[in-house]
Write an enzyme that holds these catalytic residues in place. Structure first.
Site, PDB file in Angstrom:
ATOM      1  N   THR A 132      76.740 -61.100 -78.196  1.00  0.00           N
ATOM      2  CA  THR A 132      76.278 -62.221 -78.191  1.00  0.00           C
ATOM      3  C   THR A 132      74.607 -62.573 -78.130  1.00  0.00           C
ATOM      4  OG1 THR A 132      76.082 -64.212 -76.892  1.00  0.00           O
ATOM      5  CG2 THR A 132      76.368 -62.684 -75.594  1.00  0.00           C
ATOM      6  N   ASP A 133      74.041 -63.448 -78.414  1.00  0.00           N
ATOM      7  CA  ASP A 133      72.324 -63.484 -78.409  1.00  0.00           C
ATOM      8  C   ASP A 133      72.256 -63.823 -77.046  1.00  0.00           C
ATOM      9  OD1 ASP A 133      73.177 -66.025 -78.248  1.00  0.00           O
ATOM     10  OD2 ASP A 133      72.170 -66.993 -80.191  1.00  0.00           O
ATOM     11  N   GLU A 134      73.138 -64.038 -76.378  1.00  0.00           N
ATOM     12  CA  GLU A 134      72.555 -64.666 -75.073  1.00  0.00           C
ATOM     13  C   GLU A 134      71.917 -63.415 -74.158  1.00  0.00           C
ATOM     14  OE1 GLU A 134      74.988 -67.377 -72.702  1.00  0.00           O
ATOM     15  OE2 GLU A 134      75.369 -68.584 -74.473  1.00  0.00           O
ATOM     16  N   TYR A 158      77.543 -64.571 -67.368  1.00  0.00           N
ATOM     17  CA  TYR A 158      78.162 -64.340 -68.508  1.00  0.00           C
ATOM     18  C   TYR A 158      77.252 -63.351 -69.477  1.00  0.00           C
ATOM     19  CZ  TYR A 158      79.120 -64.891 -73.469  1.00  0.00           C
ATOM     20  OH  TYR A 158      79.529 -64.572 -74.917  1.00  0.00           O
ATOM     21  N   SER A 161      76.863 -59.925 -67.940  1.00  0.00           N
ATOM     22  CA  SER A 161      78.139 -59.114 -68.160  1.00  0.00           C
ATOM     23  C   SER A 161      78.147 -58.592 -69.675  1.00  0.00           C
ATOM     24  CB  SER A 161      79.305 -59.800 -67.516  1.00  0.00           C
ATOM     25  OG  SER A 161      79.540 -60.805 -68.524  1.00  0.00           O
ATOM     26  N   LYS A 162      77.781 -59.347 -70.542  1.00  0.00           N
ATOM     27  CA  LYS A 162      77.821 -59.052 -71.859  1.00  0.00           C
ATOM     28  C   LYS A 162      76.601 -57.939 -72.099  1.00  0.00           C
ATOM     29  CE  LYS A 162      80.036 -60.226 -75.049  1.00  0.00           C
ATOM     30  NZ  LYS A 162      81.338 -59.863 -75.630  1.00  0.00           N
ATOM     31  N   LYS A 197      83.944 -75.752 -74.766  1.00  0.00           N
ATOM     32  CA  LYS A 197      82.556 -75.511 -75.433  1.00  0.00           C
ATOM     33  C   LYS A 197      81.989 -76.719 -76.086  1.00  0.00           C
ATOM     34  CE  LYS A 197      83.223 -71.176 -74.177  1.00  0.00           C
ATOM     35  NZ  LYS A 197      83.995 -70.225 -75.098  1.00  0.00           N
ATOM     36  N   LEU A 198      80.762 -76.853 -76.121  1.00  0.00           N
ATOM     37  CA  LEU A 198      79.953 -78.071 -76.725  1.00  0.00           C
ATOM     38  C   LEU A 198      80.853 -78.939 -77.698  1.00  0.00           C
ATOM     39  CD1 LEU A 198      77.531 -79.799 -76.063  1.00  0.00           C
ATOM     40  CD2 LEU A 198      76.443 -78.751 -77.935  1.00  0.00           C
ATOM     41  N   ARG A 289      72.819 -77.434 -66.138  1.00  0.00           N
ATOM     42  CA  ARG A 289      73.405 -76.123 -65.804  1.00  0.00           C
ATOM     43  C   ARG A 289      72.223 -75.352 -65.175  1.00  0.00           C
ATOM     44  NH1 ARG A 289      75.425 -72.821 -71.270  1.00  0.00           N
ATOM     45  NH2 ARG A 289      77.379 -74.000 -70.754  1.00  0.00           N
ATOM     46  N   HIS A 292      70.009 -72.668 -67.010  1.00  0.00           N
ATOM     47  CA  HIS A 292      70.059 -73.060 -68.532  1.00  0.00           C
ATOM     48  C   HIS A 292      69.284 -72.407 -69.442  1.00  0.00           C
ATOM     49  CE1 HIS A 292      71.479 -76.676 -71.152  1.00  0.00           C
ATOM     50  NE2 HIS A 292      71.754 -75.472 -71.649  1.00  0.00           N
TER      51      HIS A 292
HETATM   52  P1  NAD Z   1      87.549 -66.983 -76.119  1.00  0.00           P
HETATM   53  O1  NAD Z   1      87.158 -67.323 -74.742  1.00  0.00           O
HETATM   54  O2  NAD Z   1      87.854 -68.049 -77.178  1.00  0.00           O
HETATM   55  O3  NAD Z   1      88.476 -65.961 -76.391  1.00  0.00           O
HETATM   56  C1  NAD Z   1      88.660 -64.426 -75.654  1.00  0.00           C
HETATM   57  C2  NAD Z   1      90.020 -64.055 -75.781  1.00  0.00           C
HETATM   58  O4  NAD Z   1      90.032 -62.826 -75.055  1.00  0.00           O
HETATM   59  C3  NAD Z   1      91.040 -64.900 -75.632  1.00  0.00           C
HETATM   60  O5  NAD Z   1      92.083 -64.673 -76.187  1.00  0.00           O
HETATM   61  C4  NAD Z   1      91.615 -64.203 -74.047  1.00  0.00           C
HETATM   62  O6  NAD Z   1      93.056 -64.359 -73.852  1.00  0.00           O
HETATM   63  C5  NAD Z   1      91.244 -62.786 -74.385  1.00  0.00           C
HETATM   64  N1  NAD Z   1      91.176 -62.117 -73.170  1.00  0.00           N
HETATM   65  C6  NAD Z   1      90.228 -62.287 -71.900  1.00  0.00           C
HETATM   66  N2  NAD Z   1      90.292 -61.177 -71.088  1.00  0.00           N
HETATM   67  C7  NAD Z   1      91.025 -60.455 -71.607  1.00  0.00           C
HETATM   68  C8  NAD Z   1      91.556 -58.915 -71.286  1.00  0.00           C
HETATM   69  N3  NAD Z   1      91.148 -58.566 -69.859  1.00  0.00           N
HETATM   70  N4  NAD Z   1      92.338 -58.364 -71.817  1.00  0.00           N
HETATM   71  C9  NAD Z   1      92.568 -58.714 -73.100  1.00  0.00           C
HETATM   72  N5  NAD Z   1      92.618 -59.945 -73.628  1.00  0.00           N
HETATM   73  C10 NAD Z   1      91.467 -60.747 -72.924  1.00  0.00           C
HETATM   74  O7  NAD Z   1      86.121 -66.090 -76.565  1.00  0.00           O
HETATM   75  P2  NAD Z   1      85.406 -66.405 -78.168  1.00  0.00           P
HETATM   76  O8  NAD Z   1      84.594 -67.548 -78.182  1.00  0.00           O
HETATM   77  O9  NAD Z   1      86.536 -66.211 -79.307  1.00  0.00           O
HETATM   78  O10 NAD Z   1      84.530 -64.844 -78.249  1.00  0.00           O
HETATM   79  C11 NAD Z   1      85.046 -63.865 -78.612  1.00  0.00           C
HETATM   80  C12 NAD Z   1      83.820 -62.770 -78.490  1.00  0.00           C
HETATM   81  O11 NAD Z   1      82.602 -62.965 -79.028  1.00  0.00           O
HETATM   82  C13 NAD Z   1      83.341 -62.698 -76.844  1.00  0.00           C
HETATM   83  O12 NAD Z   1      83.189 -61.399 -76.847  1.00  0.00           O
HETATM   84  C14 NAD Z   1      82.210 -63.453 -76.989  1.00  0.00           C
HETATM   85  O13 NAD Z   1      81.343 -62.807 -75.838  1.00  0.00           O
HETATM   86  C15 NAD Z   1      81.661 -63.166 -78.277  1.00  0.00           C
HETATM   87  N6  NAD Z   1      80.630 -64.204 -78.701  1.00  0.00           N
HETATM   88  C16 NAD Z   1      81.050 -65.517 -78.903  1.00  0.00           C
HETATM   89  C17 NAD Z   1      80.274 -66.566 -79.499  1.00  0.00           C
HETATM   90  C18 NAD Z   1      80.647 -67.850 -79.302  1.00  0.00           C
HETATM   91  O14 NAD Z   1      79.825 -68.660 -79.877  1.00  0.00           O
HETATM   92  N7  NAD Z   1      82.123 -68.226 -78.924  1.00  0.00           N
HETATM   93  C19 NAD Z   1      79.074 -66.148 -79.984  1.00  0.00           C
HETATM   94  C20 NAD Z   1      78.750 -64.750 -80.081  1.00  0.00           C
HETATM   95  C21 NAD Z   1      79.568 -63.650 -79.265  1.00  0.00           C
HETATM   96  O1  DAU Z   2      74.997 -68.068 -78.057  1.00  0.00           O
HETATM   97  C1  DAU Z   2      76.105 -67.437 -78.109  1.00  0.00           C
HETATM   98  C2  DAU Z   2      77.055 -68.219 -76.855  1.00  0.00           C
HETATM   99  O2  DAU Z   2      77.190 -69.512 -77.292  1.00  0.00           O
HETATM  100  C3  DAU Z   2      78.328 -67.240 -76.712  1.00  0.00           C
HETATM  101  O3  DAU Z   2      78.019 -66.060 -76.525  1.00  0.00           O
HETATM  102  C4  DAU Z   2      79.128 -68.008 -75.719  1.00  0.00           C
HETATM  103  O4  DAU Z   2      80.579 -67.414 -75.571  1.00  0.00           O
HETATM  104  C5  DAU Z   2      79.474 -69.436 -76.172  1.00  0.00           C
HETATM  105  O5  DAU Z   2      80.202 -70.075 -75.156  1.00  0.00           O
HETATM  106  C6  DAU Z   2      78.081 -70.324 -76.272  1.00  0.00           C
HETATM  107  O6  DAU Z   2      77.466 -70.343 -75.310  1.00  0.00           O
HETATM  108  P1  DAU Z   2      76.591 -71.510 -74.917  1.00  0.00           P
HETATM  109  O7  DAU Z   2      76.283 -71.615 -73.366  1.00  0.00           O
HETATM  110  O8  DAU Z   2      75.471 -71.697 -75.452  1.00  0.00           O
HETATM  111  O9  DAU Z   2      77.762 -72.555 -75.537  1.00  0.00           O
HETATM  112  P2  DAU Z   2      78.071 -74.142 -74.848  1.00  0.00           P
HETATM  113  O10 DAU Z   2      79.154 -74.740 -75.772  1.00  0.00           O
HETATM  114  O11 DAU Z   2      78.866 -73.967 -73.621  1.00  0.00           O
HETATM  115  O12 DAU Z   2      76.987 -74.818 -74.667  1.00  0.00           O
HETATM  116  C7  DAU Z   2      76.097 -75.149 -76.032  1.00  0.00           C
HETATM  117  C8  DAU Z   2      74.836 -76.141 -75.423  1.00  0.00           C
HETATM  118  O13 DAU Z   2      75.382 -77.356 -74.801  1.00  0.00           O
HETATM  119  C9  DAU Z   2      74.394 -75.539 -73.922  1.00  0.00           C
HETATM  120  O14 DAU Z   2      72.824 -75.656 -74.208  1.00  0.00           O
HETATM  121  C10 DAU Z   2      74.828 -76.179 -73.036  1.00  0.00           C
HETATM  122  C11 DAU Z   2      75.188 -77.550 -73.535  1.00  0.00           C
HETATM  123  N1  DAU Z   2      76.256 -78.402 -73.281  1.00  0.00           N
HETATM  124  C12 DAU Z   2      77.467 -77.665 -72.875  1.00  0.00           C
HETATM  125  C13 DAU Z   2      78.559 -78.237 -72.344  1.00  0.00           C
HETATM  126  C14 DAU Z   2      79.954 -77.651 -72.342  1.00  0.00           C
HETATM  127  C15 DAU Z   2      76.199 -79.637 -72.761  1.00  0.00           C
HETATM  128  O15 DAU Z   2      75.019 -80.133 -72.640  1.00  0.00           O
HETATM  129  N2  DAU Z   2      76.988 -80.219 -72.215  1.00  0.00           N
HETATM  130  C16 DAU Z   2      78.492 -79.659 -71.817  1.00  0.00           C
HETATM  131  O16 DAU Z   2      79.497 -80.407 -71.723  1.00  0.00           O
END
Ligand code: NAD
Ligand code: DAU
Length: 357
Positions: A132-134, A158, A161-162, A197-198, A289, A292
């Site tokens: 992730t970019d985070e 989060y 840990s990443k 997620k948002l 948050r 944040h």
């Molecule tokens: P998600 O939470 O939707 O899915 C995670 C999946 O991993 C689930 O299916 C869960 O059951 C599985 N999982 C969790 N713990 C496990 C374990 N111990 N063993 C096996 N499977 C396990 O997540 P996502 O949003 O699809 O993100 C996927 C990856 O991409 C993550 O590594 C996340 O950090 C990264 N990422 C996400 C975003 C985003 O915007 N969602 C952006 C950048 C990177």
């Molecule tokens: O940037 C990549 C990351 O994006 C991924 O690595 C993460 O897995 C993914 O969850 C996401 O993280 P964010 O914290 O950016 O996503 P989230 O959807 O939780 O929140 C997006 C923005 O919206 C953040 O600034 C917080 C805000 N937010 C979120 C929620 C859930 C709100 O204002 N209200 C809300 O209820």
């Protein structure tokens, strides 16, 4: 074939569907089916012989070793993680276990397997770590976007840990020569995203006529990428990425949260008008948050110049498709929220832990 971890989650399931739609190479999909994993995401390939689903934990090194020995994949694509920042604030332990310990166990199983391969297979093998970019921390309004050389400054459990998992992956390349690739992507959106997620949260709550909780002043900025574009980018990195390198992936699409929420309200008003009137009235500013991050922005020039990848979807087209998808799949959202699919998983997989299906 390839081994995907976390292929029942949001991005992982989109990746598996996209992979099988674009080629014939089989996939073994290892997923623990936590609250975020959903077999309903994979219904379209339920009968597809190219897809083998295994319910299991990436922390279970013996299970991973057995799967590698049995299926002999040419690559591991590592999506599995705990992924929600707010959950990491409430309970960081699970994030350290899955994201740090889990990645470590996976790397060790991959290393042992890779060492057992013949020279040709060793040279072809890849371990692609999805991150992730985070990890880069937070930007001020005028700061340049994150490049791959920026230092890590994670601010949430989060992202810490990443970041730790990214460091492990890097170390396994430099110390053991494991052929790794890492991608650091911005915020994804699209079908099958868990409504914590948002974007899906706002769609679901707006449809239900519930308050739309915007954290702080709503001016935190994220870069948004349609999930299929992320999948395409990962395929490009897998095909042609340089070993040991990291690639930033982003949508060139920075937006403050409030703009996203207002846009969703407007689209819903257009596609599914409410008798109660425009949804913007539901926007409610709530306590911020903790820790944040103010702004994320991705400089995605490296993947463009080296690998020729650019996003195909604009935010306008992507968000319209996404809102349409959630309107057409209310049943999916309702089941995810009600936990009905988890009951099904318990029933179907209860005593099949670690067994291929
Ligand atoms: P998600 O939470 O939707 O899915 C995670 C999946 O991993 C689930 O299916 C869960 O059951 C599985 N999982 C969790 N713990 C496990 C374990 N111990 N063993 C096996 N499977 C396990 O997540 P996502 O949003 O699809 O993100 C996927 C990856 O991409 C993550 O590594 C996340 O950090 C990264 N990422 C996400 C975003 C985003 O915007 N969602 C952006 C950048 C990177
Ligand atoms: O940037 C990549 C990351 O994006 C991924 O690595 C993460 O897995 C993914 O969850 C996401 O993280 P964010 O914290 O950016 O996503 P989230 O959807 O939780 O929140 C997006 C923005 O919206 C953040 O600034 C917080 C805000 N937010 C979120 C929620 C859930 C709100 O204002 N209200 C809300 O209820």
């Amino acid at each position: 074939m390839i081994l995907v971890t976390g292929g029942a989650g949001f991005i992982g399931s989109n990746f598996v569907l996209d992979w099988l739609a674009n080629g014939d190479e089989p996939v073994v999909n290892l997923d623990l089916l936590t609250y975020a994993g959903n077999m309903e995401n994979l219904v379209a390939i339920g009968q597809d012989k190219r897809h083998t689903f295994v319910r299991g934990d990436i922390c279970d090194r013996a299970l991973v070793a057995r799967l590698l020995a049995e299926h002999r994949p040419r690559a591991i694509l590592h999506f599995a993680a705990e992924s929600h920042v707010d959950r990491s604030i409430l309970g960081p332990g699970e994030f350290v276990r899955t994201n740090v310990q889990g990645t470590f166990e996976l790397l060790e199983a991959a290393r042992a397997y890779w060492n057992s391969l013949d020279a040709g297979a060793r040279a072809a093998f890849r371990f692609l770590h999805v991150s992730t970019d985070e990890v880069y921390g937070s930007l001020g309004p005028a700061d340049p976007a994150f490049t791959e050389t920026r230092g890590f400054e994670p601010n949430s459990p989060y992202s810490a840990s990443k970041a730790a998992s990214d460091h492990l992956v890097r170390a396994w390349f430099h110390t053991y020569g494991l052929p790794v690739l890492t991608t650091n992507c911005s915020n994804n959106y699209g079908p099958f995203q868990f409504p914590e997620k948002l974007i899906p949260l706002m769609i679901q709550r707006a449809l239900a006529g519930e308050p739309l909780p915007v954290y702080g002043d709503g001016l935190n900025v994220r870069d948004w990428l349609y999930v299929t574009d992320h999948c395409t980018a990962i395929r490009r990195v897998l095909e042609s990425g340089r070993l040991g390198e990291t690639y930033n992936i982003g949508g060139w699409n920075e937006k403050p949260n409030i703009e996203i929420v207002r846009g969703i309200c407007a689209l819903l008003d257009e596609m599914a008008p409410s008798p109660a009137g425009p949804r913007e009235r539901l926007i409610t500013y709530v306590k911020d948050r903790p820790g944040h991050d103010r702004r994320y922005a991705i400089d995605a020039r490296k993947i463009e110049s080296e690998l020729g990848w650019r996003p195909a979807e604009s935010f306008e087209t992507g968000i319209r498709k996404t809102v349409r998808w959630y309107l057409d799949h209310r049943h999916w959202s309702e089941r995810v929220t009600s936990g009905a699919y988890r009951d099904w998983v318990r029933e179907n997989y209860g005593d099949r832990q670690g067994e291929a299906t």
